[in-house]
Enzyme design. Structure first.
Site, PDB file in Angstrom:
ATOM      1  CG  ASP B 173      95.700  25.898  -1.780  1.00 59.71           C
ATOM      2  OD1 ASP B 173      96.429  25.816  -2.958  1.00 59.71           O
ATOM      3  OD2 ASP B 173      95.780  27.297  -1.228  1.00 59.71           O
ATOM      4  CG  ASN B 181     106.134  32.370  -0.088  1.00 56.17           C
ATOM      5  OD1 ASN B 181     107.395  31.721   0.980  1.00 56.17           O
ATOM      6  ND2 ASN B 181     105.852  31.279  -0.656  1.00 56.17           N
ATOM      7  CG  HIS B 186     110.584  33.110  -1.637  1.00 59.37           C
ATOM      8  ND1 HIS B 186     109.827  32.012  -1.458  1.00 59.37           N
ATOM      9  CD2 HIS B 186     110.566  33.875  -2.109  1.00 59.37           C
ATOM     10  CE1 HIS B 186     108.795  33.104  -2.903  1.00 59.37           C
ATOM     11  NE2 HIS B 186     109.522  34.123  -3.292  1.00 59.37           N
ATOM     12  CG  ASP B 190     111.746  26.533   0.508  1.00 61.57           C
ATOM     13  OD1 ASP B 190     110.205  26.715   0.432  1.00 61.57           O
ATOM     14  OD2 ASP B 190     111.972  26.976   0.684  1.00 61.57           O
ATOM     15  CD  GLU B 217     100.317  27.848  -2.753  1.00 58.62           C
ATOM     16  OE1 GLU B 217     100.856  27.144  -3.487  1.00 58.62           O
ATOM     17  OE2 GLU B 217      99.255  28.528  -3.270  1.00 58.62           O
TER      18      GLU B 217
END
Lengths: 62, 303
Positions: B173, B181, B186, B190, B217
């Site tokens: 994770d 984010n 965002h 990504d 994630e």
């Protein structure tokens, strides 16, 4: 190619005919031709293995 | 240029093999079989055909039986089979199609029609393969998705159950990803996920291993035939490599750069446990790693 049943074995046979020592392997060549023209590829492979063995040429395993 | 599609023609009559082979050899790689057993050898090879033209009436094993065997195996059930036969009753045709053949051609056949049908079925098969590939791939990272992972887990679990081998699973994770984010946007988020995915793809390369995006994630690594030392080693290596990407993260509780937490578990699969136990075990280790401060690997060995 006979090992996988490849239809192009028939074409390669013509090329092989030129390379074969006819005096030494005439019988095997006739046998091979008969099998390939009849699409009996497993039998053809056996002949090739015998010839390769006499010439000490290693072949891929089936 | 695309490699030629491979077509297997199965017929016990030499003349039929000759005619069909001559018809298709120009456009395709053609392999031939004279009986059912040879046909099954060819479809079960490392390089199986893309389509099978199958005669029905053959000694020892008929075409229906060949098709039935192909449909019963995961590896061969997706190969399209076209019956090409002298059996011309509607009953025979229905039987062939009900068994799963994609088409049924009656002899004597019209060569251009055979060529056209073969071409159409190959197109459909190619499109189906493409769709299957897309359905198993995560769109952002282009790595296997959760669906693909779960299929692999099920398959490898059964395999290791039979062999008695160890199996390891790692859940990963990205630490404080929500804060990343929120702070960097965002699009940047990504990009981070893509970079993490690249590390996983590079480090997990054995044929049976799977690195997949589990969701959000979270990523997962499936490592069959891997003991806890081996699993822990690769998990720790990945943790270090990701921190060495040196991606700034000014809002993480684990440091100034982007880090990951990993939880791993090793088991010997058996009939007394389930594949999902592995995921639950790794997830609880991951939870514990995050609770203890993140940017670490925690492992449990249940062998």
């Amino acid at each position: 190619m006979p090992g996988e049943g490849n239809a192009e074995s028939v074409d390669v046979l013509e090329e092989l005919r030129i390379c074969f020592n006819i005096e030494r392997f005439g019988d095997q060549l006739a046998e091979l031709t008969r099998y390939i023209e009849n699409f009996d590829f497993d039998d053809a492979r056996d002949v090739i293995e015998r010839v390769a063995d006499k010439l000490s040429i290693p072949l891929d395993k089936r | 240029m695309d490699e030629k599609a491979k077509i297997l023609i199965v017929d016990d009559e030499r003349l039929n093999l000759n005619v069909l082979s001559d018809l298709l050899r120009q456009d395709y790689k053609v392999v031939l079989a004279k009986n059912g057993n040879q046909a099954l050898d060819r479809v079960n090879s490392d390089n199986p055909p893309d389509l099978v033209l199958l005669d029905v009436l053959m000694p020892e094993m008929d075409g229906y039986e060949v098709l039935r065997k192909m449909k019963s195996a995961d590896e061969t059930k997706g190969i399209p089979v076209v019956f090409i036969t002298a059996l011309d009753s509607e009953h025979d045709e229905a039987r062939g199609l009900e068994l799963g053949a994609v088409d049924y051609i009656r002899k004597p056949f019209h060569p251009p029609i055979v060529k056209a049908r073969v071409k159409n079925h190959l197109t459909i098969a190619r499109q189906r393969k493409l769709l299957e590939g897309l359905a198993n791939l995560d769109g952002l990272t282009e790595m296997p998705n959760r669906r693909s992972f779960e299929m692999a887990l099920d398959r490898e679990w059964r395999r290791c159950s039979r062999s008695g081998d160890n199996m390891s699973l790692v859940m990963l994770d990205v630490d404080c990803f929500k804060q990343y984010n929120d702070s960097y946007g965002h699009t940047a988020g990504d990009e981070v996920l893509k970079k993490v995915a690249e590390v996983l793809k590079t480090e997990v390369q054995r044929p049976a291993d799977v690195a997949a995006r589990y969701g959000g994630e979270e990523f997962v690594l499936l490592l069959p035939e891997t003991d806890s030392d081996g699993g822990r080693y690769i998990a720790e290596k990945i943790r270090v490599l990701i921190s060495e990407l040196d991606i700034e993260h000014g809002h993480s509780s684990a440091g100034n750069v982007l880090t990951v937490s990993l939880g791993g578990v090793t088991v010997v699969p058996s009939n007394f446990s389930e594949a999902k136990d592995l995921t639950v075990g790794a997830d609880s280790m991951l939870y514990e790693a995050k609770r203890r401060g993140r940017n670490m690997v925690l492992w449990t060995d249940l062998t």
